[in-house]
Design an enzyme around this catalytic site. Structure first.
Site, PDB file in Angstrom:
ATOM      1  N   ASP A 267       9.670  25.939 -32.299  1.00  0.00           N
ATOM      2  CA  ASP A 267      10.833  26.459 -33.018  1.00  0.00           C
ATOM      3  C   ASP A 267      10.664  26.054 -34.486  1.00  0.00           C
ATOM      4  OD1 ASP A 267      13.463  27.560 -33.362  1.00  0.00           O
ATOM      5  OD2 ASP A 267      14.178  25.493 -33.524  1.00  0.00           O
TER       6      ASP A 267
ATOM      7  N   ASP B 156      17.486  26.294 -28.044  1.00  0.00           N
ATOM      8  CA  ASP B 156      16.198  26.109 -27.396  1.00  0.00           C
ATOM      9  C   ASP B 156      16.315  25.675 -25.938  1.00  0.00           C
ATOM     10  OD1 ASP B 156      14.816  26.616 -29.816  1.00  0.00           O
ATOM     11  OD2 ASP B 156      15.267  24.591 -30.479  1.00  0.00           O
TER      12      ASP B 156
ATOM     13  N   CYS C 200       0.855  -1.191   0.000  1.00  0.00           N
ATOM     14  CA  CYS C 200       0.000   0.000   0.000  1.00  0.00           C
ATOM     15  C   CYS C 200       0.890   1.241   0.000  1.00  0.00           C
ATOM     16  CB  CYS C 200      -0.932   0.012   1.218  1.00  0.00           C
ATOM     17  SG  CYS C 200      -0.076   0.179   2.800  1.00  0.00           S
TER      18      CYS C 200
ATOM     19  N   CYS D  46       3.472   1.611   2.732  1.00  0.00           N
ATOM     20  CA  CYS D  46       4.734   0.886   2.531  1.00  0.00           C
ATOM     21  C   CYS D  46       5.716   1.750   1.753  1.00  0.00           C
ATOM     22  CB  CYS D  46       4.485  -0.414   1.772  1.00  0.00           C
ATOM     23  SG  CYS D  46       3.390  -1.579   2.592  1.00  0.00           S
TER      24      CYS D  46
ATOM     25  N   ASP E 195      14.341  22.170 -30.825  1.00  0.00           N
ATOM     26  CA  ASP E 195      15.453  21.304 -31.179  1.00  0.00           C
ATOM     27  C   ASP E 195      16.694  22.169 -31.295  1.00  0.00           C
ATOM     28  OD1 ASP E 195      16.795  18.937 -32.121  1.00  0.00           O
ATOM     29  OD2 ASP E 195      16.797  19.869 -34.089  1.00  0.00           O
TER      30      ASP E 195
END
Length: 824
Positions: free
Chosen positions: A512, A722, A105, A108, A718
């Site tokens: 971009d 960026d 659970c 734990c 990319d």
């Protein structure tokens, strides 16, 4: 604990004439074999003789006959053992991927995280409730992995190095044990009902001695259910109480135990009611629910582990290439530079390049792209992809943890280990919920004891067991685990825990241009030299300035200037540019340097024009208006050259962005390219909001303004330019071909470079968020309804068991709907 006939170490009989002895506590002790003798000598040599004094049982098997501390100190701290599940994350910091046994659970999870975090040298720990996977970081100068594993074992759990084979073995063991416990509970329930039913039907007409016989028979049949089937509930509850925690098994154990104890007392005293049938029925229904929940949870985890299963166990290595005589070796024994033969239908064992043959490879597991990709000599292949058509000989460049597949798997593990805010909130509520439940059950029991004493016990038990904080704890992590696997199959790799939730909420998408909306493979289609006679010198200067560039435009320029020269001209030009110094990249603008005491620049026309203040010729303006990129080269005296670079739009980009607009999302292009170039691309894609000539600072400011206005911003980019903006966005997406820096900043990686997959991924994230809301809503609604009904006495214990089990099962099954692909 030993004698002349049994092995002092393991307890097995000592064969006649064995002759194996070890001196322990100043007395010779008989051993049954050389193995036990060696282990016992190691125990004595390491001053662990107290093991024999304090053990209260003999080892279950010879494999377990060595103290755990000795095993781990000799095994898990060894670099060769650690290489498959431990990786360096700093100078002295290490990170291990573990799998935990015994998690039942959210309490734990909390207990293990809190306990491990308190150990000296531990810098981070995250445990995923749905997969039982743990990610632990520590400073190896302060502590060792073996010490952490011992600390976990000290609180009643077991930690193992994570690998997909061990994970499946543990899952099989968990299923097998659960099946046996369920069988015993089911068999016991049916037998007890056979004795309870006549008592109910007799309605008081049964003689006393026959009724007592039925009670005693029911008690005997319930004992195996309590001793074996219910054992985990009591063991987990006792462990939680020992560490002053209240987990989900505490109310369950209290409910079962009190009902059984009251029934035993009534049987012994021959008075009062017995509840053996309710006890066995409740245990059976609860175990049934947990078994089905476990099966669904393991199915969800297997979806995430598909990548780990992708590589084959063996490969055919060609040690004497170009001779085709091969040898079958384990994939773990391959090294970079090896040549391997991959037959049709076989999995490529590592990253590399084709050096012989022509075929196609299925990379769908890695990129989500269903169509096989053609492969010829010189083409790159990815480990984990499947060779489809013809035999290939591949020269491996990366194997094992250095492959792209391993990188993807690590990022998925990182995402699975992190806890989003939704999970943390649910765990906090579940933790406090159990305490509230215990108080409500106690108050209800006291009330009924005064109002209707004969009903008090079963009402008390029903209140304890009807509630379901497990459903609350499972609602979010299970859905996120399933969604992570489903997104990976679409070529959308989630690398941060919060990404799915934020991706679903994103209202403003910023793109971009270069490498994102375009294919990212620009080529120089035209160039003009200010002085044609200086062509060789200008080309050599471009090479000197761009030699270390990772930008796609830089690579395109290098491809152009590296060809078309005579050897003598190139040699003379290279000597002339050998004195280029002070190379400096200006992000979003270009590169500048010193040459023979003067300054030179290459980059955007505006950036270069700052050196000399001259305007750009009309021809270059025409290139920009046509949608192409112009890169200029110049110094303080004027222009030296211009390069026209074209980059085609990414296939399917217009359709993908059109679908996003149809969903009501706001779309923007931010680019460092010339405004005219950006305008042409935006017009082709149908985007009204676009901005060109932007510096990284300008992009950052624009994005911050959107966030300040209440927008949830997703940034798709990319390249190096960026990275700062990706870090600023609420959720950042990097294209799979981007630079390592951009991928490191991103929350999501689009492995396929197909924007259509991103659109489907965002839709799937929205479905996941919807399912999480459904699960949380159901969990709250169920508990708010069921607990008052149980307190009012309208829910029997067996009904409570069904309700509790069904509630947990429902949220897991609801989450598994994410694995089904929607058509259209």
């Amino acid at each position: 604990m030993g004698n002349a006939e049994n092995c002092y170490h393991c307890g097995l009989p000592v064969p006649a004439g064995g002759g194996w002895h070890v001196e322990i506590d100043n007395a010779p002790r008989a051993m049954c074999c050389a193995g036990c003798q060696a282990v016992a000598q190691a125990i004595v040599a390491n001053n662990l003789t107290d093991y024999y004094r304090h053990r209260d049982a003999l080892p279950e098997s010879q494999r377990e006959a060595m103290p755990q501390a000795l095993q781990e100190l000799g095994l898990f701290d060894h670099p060769e053992v650690q290489k498959n599940f431990v990786r360096p994350v700093g100078e002295h910091e290490r990170e291990a991927a573990l799998i935990l046994e015994g998690i039942t659970c959210a309490a734990c999870v909390w207990l293990n995280e809190a306990h491990i975090a308190r150990q000296p040298g531990v810098t981070a720990v995250d445990i995923n409730y749905a997969t039982r996977r743990a990610r632990v970081r520590w400073d190896e100068n302060v502590t060792k992995l073996s010490a952490l594993l011992e600390a976990i074992q000290a609180i009643g759990y077991r930690a193992h190095p994570y690998d997909v084979t061990r994970s499946e073995l543990l899952a099989q063991k968990e299923r097998r044990t659960a099946q046996w416990r369920l069988f015993v509970a089911g068999f016991g329930m049916m037998q007890v009902m056979m004795y309870a039913l006549p008592v109910y039907l007799a309605a008081g007409d049964m003689t006393f001695d026959i009724e007592q016989l039925m009670r005693w028979a029911s008690l005997l049949l319930t004992l195996p259910v309590m001793a074996y089937s219910s054992a985990p509930f009591f063991a987990n509850a006792w462990r939680d109480l020992r560490f002053k925690r209240v987990g989900m098994d505490v109310p369950v154990a209290l409910g079962i135990g009190s009902a059984f104890a009251a029934s035993v007392w009534a049987t012994l005293m021959a008075t009062g009611e017995v509840y053996f049938d309710s006890v066995t029925m409740f245990v059976f229904f609860l175990l049934t629910g947990r078994y089905l929940e476990m099966m669904a949870r393991q199915k969800a985890a297997r979806g995430v582990e598909e990548l780990a299963r992708a590589l084959p166990a063996f490969a055919e290595r060609l040690p004497q290439w170009p001779e085709r005589e091969g040898e079958r070796v384990a994939v773990v024994d391959l090294a970079a530079g090896d040549h391997v033969l991959v037959r049709p239908g076989e999995v490529i064992p590592g990253d590399g390049a084709v050096i012989d043959g022509a075929s196609s490879s299925d990379e769908s597991l890695l990129t989500g792209e269903s169509r096989p990709r053609a492969k010829q000599i010189g083409d790159v292949v990815i480990g984990g992809s499947v060779n489809v058509a013809s035999p290939l000989v591949v020269r491996l460049s990366s194997v094992g943890e250095a492959t792209r597949l391993a990188s993807i798997r690590r990022l998925m593990e990182q995402a699975a280990a992190e806890k989003p805010a939704l999970v943390q909130m649910a765990d906090r509520i579940a933790f406090h919920f159990v305490w509230v439940l215990l108080l409500l059950a106690a108050a209800t029991g006291l009330y009924w004891l005064n109002v209707q004493p004969d009903q008090a016990l079963w009402v008390f038990v029903a209140v304890l067991v009807v509630s379901c904080p497990c459903a609350l704890s499972l609602a979010t992590p299970t859905a996120l685990t399933v969604a992570t696997g489903a997104l990976a199959r679409e070529g959308v790799l989630v690398t941060r825990g919060h990404a799915i939730e934020t991706l679903a909420r994103a209202s403003h998408w910023i793109f971009d241009k270069t490498g994102t909306l375009t294919v990212g493979r620009p080529t120089v289609v035209d160039h003009t030299l200010a002085t044609p006679a200086d062509g060789a010198a200008s080309f050599a200067l471009v090479r000197a300035l761009e030699r270390a560039s990772e930008h796609p435009l830089g690579r395109a320029l290098l491809e152009k200037v590296g060809a078309g020269e005579t050897a003598s001209a190139a040699l003379a030009a290279n000597r002339e540019t050998a004195s280029v110094t002070g190379l400096r990249a200006v992000t979003g603008q270009g590169i500048e340097a010193q040459l023979n005491g003067g300054q030179v620049r290459i980059g955007t026309p505006a950036f270069v024009a700052e050196l000399h203040g001259l305007t750009m010729p009309p021809t270059m303006s025409g290139w920009l208006q046509a949608g192409d990129t112009v890169v200029a080269l110049g110094d303080t005296t004027g222009w030296l050259a211009w390069f026209r670079i074209a980059d085609a739009l990414r296939p399917g980009a217009a359709v993908a962005l059109g679908a996003m607009r149809a969903q009501g999302l706001k779309l923007t292009i931010l680019s460092g390219d010339a405004p005219e170039t950006v305008a042409a691309v935006a017009a082709e894609l149908g985007i009204d909001d676009f901005h060109g000539g932007m510096t990284p600072e300008g992009k950052h400011a624009y994005l911050s303004a959107m966030q300040a206005g209440g927008e949830t911003v997703a940034m798709v980019g990319d390249g190096v330019n960026d990275a700062p903006v990706l870090a600023q966005a609420h959720v950042s997406i990097a294209m799979g071909g981007g630079t390592d820096l951009a991928r490191g900043q991103a929350d999501v990686i689009l492995l396929s470079d197909d924007l259509a997959h991103l659109v489907r991924g965002a839709a799937l994230a929205r479905r996941a968020l919807s399912i999480i809301r459904q699960n949380l809503g159901w969990s709250f609604a169920y508990n708010i309804t069921a607990i008052p009904l149980a307190m009012a006495g309208w829910v029997t214990p067996w009904m409570a068991g069904i309700g509790m089990s069904a509630s947990s099962l429902l949220v897991v099954m609801n989450a598994l709907r994410l694995q089904k692909k929607r058509v259209g």
